[in-house]
Motif scaffolding. Structure first.
Motif, PDB file in Angstrom:
ATOM      1  N   UNK A  12      -1.884   3.547  13.718  1.00  0.00           N
ATOM      2  CA  UNK A  12      -3.154   4.139  14.123  1.00  0.00           C
ATOM      3  C   UNK A  12      -3.914   4.533  12.867  1.00  0.00           C
ATOM      4  N   UNK A  13      -4.938   3.761  12.541  1.00  0.00           N
ATOM      5  CA  UNK A  13      -5.634   3.957  11.268  1.00  0.00           C
ATOM      6  C   UNK A  13      -7.139   4.124  11.465  1.00  0.00           C
ATOM      7  N   UNK A  14      -7.521   5.079  12.287  1.00  0.00           N
ATOM      8  CA  UNK A  14      -8.947   5.284  12.559  1.00  0.00           C
ATOM      9  C   UNK A  14      -9.745   5.659  11.318  1.00  0.00           C
ATOM     10  N   UNK A  15      -9.080   6.136  10.293  1.00  0.00           N
ATOM     11  CA  UNK A  15      -9.751   6.499   9.048  1.00  0.00           C
ATOM     12  C   UNK A  15      -9.839   5.318   8.085  1.00  0.00           C
ATOM     13  N   UNK A  16      -9.274   4.195   8.461  1.00  0.00           N
ATOM     14  CA  UNK A  16      -9.323   3.007   7.614  1.00  0.00           C
ATOM     15  C   UNK A  16      -8.247   2.950   6.558  1.00  0.00           C
ATOM     16  N   UNK A  17      -7.233   3.785   6.673  1.00  0.00           N
ATOM     17  CA  UNK A  17      -6.160   3.809   5.668  1.00  0.00           C
ATOM     18  C   UNK A  17      -5.264   2.593   5.751  1.00  0.00           C
ATOM     19  N   UNK A  18      -5.117   2.045   6.933  1.00  0.00           N
ATOM     20  CA  UNK A  18      -4.276   0.868   7.167  1.00  0.00           C
ATOM     21  C   UNK A  18      -2.803   1.189   6.960  1.00  0.00           C
ATOM     22  N   UNK A  19      -2.034   0.181   6.676  1.00  0.00           N
ATOM     23  CA  UNK A  19      -0.593   0.301   6.496  1.00  0.00           C
ATOM     24  C   UNK A  19      -0.291  -0.156   5.080  1.00  0.00           C
ATOM     25  N   UNK A  20       0.005   0.775   4.204  1.00  0.00           N
ATOM     26  CA  UNK A  20       0.227   0.463   2.794  1.00  0.00           C
ATOM     27  C   UNK A  20       1.698   0.646   2.452  1.00  0.00           C
ATOM     28  N   UNK A  21       2.213  -0.230   1.609  1.00  0.00           N
ATOM     29  CA  UNK A  21       3.605  -0.121   1.179  1.00  0.00           C
ATOM     30  C   UNK A  21       3.697  -0.314  -0.328  1.00  0.00           C
ATOM     31  N   UNK A  22       4.794   0.156  -0.867  1.00  0.00           N
ATOM     32  CA  UNK A  22       5.114  -0.110  -2.258  1.00  0.00           C
ATOM     33  C   UNK A  22       5.804  -1.458  -2.374  1.00  0.00           C
ATOM     34  N   UNK A  23       5.878  -1.992  -3.567  1.00  0.00           N
ATOM     35  CA  UNK A  23       6.436  -3.333  -3.772  1.00  0.00           C
ATOM     36  C   UNK A  23       7.915  -3.433  -3.412  1.00  0.00           C
ATOM     37  N   UNK A  73      15.298  -8.236   0.684  1.00  0.00           N
ATOM     38  CA  UNK A  73      13.975  -8.847   0.712  1.00  0.00           C
ATOM     39  C   UNK A  73      12.910  -7.753   0.702  1.00  0.00           C
ATOM     40  N   UNK A  74      12.048  -7.776  -0.288  1.00  0.00           N
ATOM     41  CA  UNK A  74      11.053  -6.719  -0.451  1.00  0.00           C
ATOM     42  C   UNK A  74       9.633  -7.268  -0.315  1.00  0.00           C
ATOM     43  N   UNK A  75       8.690  -6.358  -0.157  1.00  0.00           N
ATOM     44  CA  UNK A  75       7.283  -6.747  -0.002  1.00  0.00           C
ATOM     45  C   UNK A  75       6.787  -7.598  -1.168  1.00  0.00           C
ATOM     46  N   UNK A  76       7.209  -7.265  -2.355  1.00  0.00           N
ATOM     47  CA  UNK A  76       6.732  -7.970  -3.546  1.00  0.00           C
ATOM     48  C   UNK A  76       6.960  -9.476  -3.464  1.00  0.00           C
ATOM     49  N   UNK A  77       8.019  -9.888  -2.778  1.00  0.00           N
ATOM     50  CA  UNK A  77       8.343 -11.314  -2.684  1.00  0.00           C
ATOM     51  C   UNK A  77       8.023 -11.893  -1.308  1.00  0.00           C
ATOM     52  N   UNK A  78       7.274 -11.158  -0.484  1.00  0.00           N
ATOM     53  CA  UNK A  78       6.960 -11.587   0.878  1.00  0.00           C
ATOM     54  C   UNK A  78       5.575 -12.231   0.955  1.00  0.00           C
ATOM     55  N   UNK A  86       0.089  -8.303   0.101  1.00  0.00           N
ATOM     56  CA  UNK A  86      -0.906  -8.485  -0.960  1.00  0.00           C
ATOM     57  C   UNK A  86      -1.048  -7.174  -1.718  1.00  0.00           C
ATOM     58  N   UNK A  87      -0.761  -7.203  -3.005  1.00  0.00           N
ATOM     59  CA  UNK A  87      -0.867  -5.993  -3.811  1.00  0.00           C
ATOM     60  C   UNK A  87      -2.323  -5.664  -4.067  1.00  0.00           C
ATOM     61  N   UNK A  88      -2.689  -4.422  -3.813  1.00  0.00           N
ATOM     62  CA  UNK A  88      -4.056  -3.961  -4.039  1.00  0.00           C
ATOM     63  C   UNK A  88      -4.155  -3.274  -5.404  1.00  0.00           C
ATOM     64  N   UNK A  89      -3.460  -2.172  -5.553  1.00  0.00           N
ATOM     65  CA  UNK A  89      -3.332  -1.490  -6.850  1.00  0.00           C
ATOM     66  C   UNK A  89      -1.857  -1.194  -7.002  1.00  0.00           C
ATOM     67  N   UNK A  90      -1.480   0.055  -6.877  1.00  0.00           N
ATOM     68  CA  UNK A  90      -0.058   0.393  -6.903  1.00  0.00           C
ATOM     69  C   UNK A  90       0.605  -0.023  -5.595  1.00  0.00           C
ATOM     70  N   UNK A  91      -0.112   0.147  -4.489  1.00  0.00           N
ATOM     71  CA  UNK A  91       0.399  -0.194  -3.168  1.00  0.00           C
ATOM     72  C   UNK A  91      -0.173  -1.528  -2.720  1.00  0.00           C
ATOM     73  N   UNK A  92       0.266  -1.995  -1.562  1.00  0.00           N
ATOM     74  CA  UNK A  92      -0.240  -3.252  -1.044  1.00  0.00           C
ATOM     75  C   UNK A  92      -0.380  -3.225   0.463  1.00  0.00           C
ATOM     76  N   UNK A  93      -0.997  -4.261   1.003  1.00  0.00           N
ATOM     77  CA  UNK A  93      -1.210  -4.376   2.441  1.00  0.00           C
ATOM     78  C   UNK A  93      -0.400  -5.539   2.995  1.00  0.00           C
TER      79      UNK A  93
END
Length: 65
Positions: free
Chosen positions: A44-55, A2-7, A11-18
């Protein structure tokens, strides 16, 4: 697998998603006295990077879209 792409949480943003899974805590505002699930993650994302993953990333919180 089970991968992010089917979860439903991903939500895909560009290459990565949130991920919008409620067990993914973000920022430095977490309280040590707060009851948090043992299967959570604190990003911990004080710079606003958040948690990004590939599909093709996958985790235990996957839910079908």
């Amino acid at each position: 697998m089970n991968t992010c792409e089917t979860c439903k949480y991903w939500k895909q943003e560009e290459t990565l998603g949130t991920c919008s899974n409620p067990k993914f805590y973000r920022g430095y505002n977490w309280d040590e006295d707060e009851d948090v699930p043992s299967d959570c993650v604190l990003v911990e994302d004080d710079e606003g990077w958040a948690f990004l993953t590939g599909s093709d990333f996958g985790c235990i919180h996957w839910k079908q879209k």
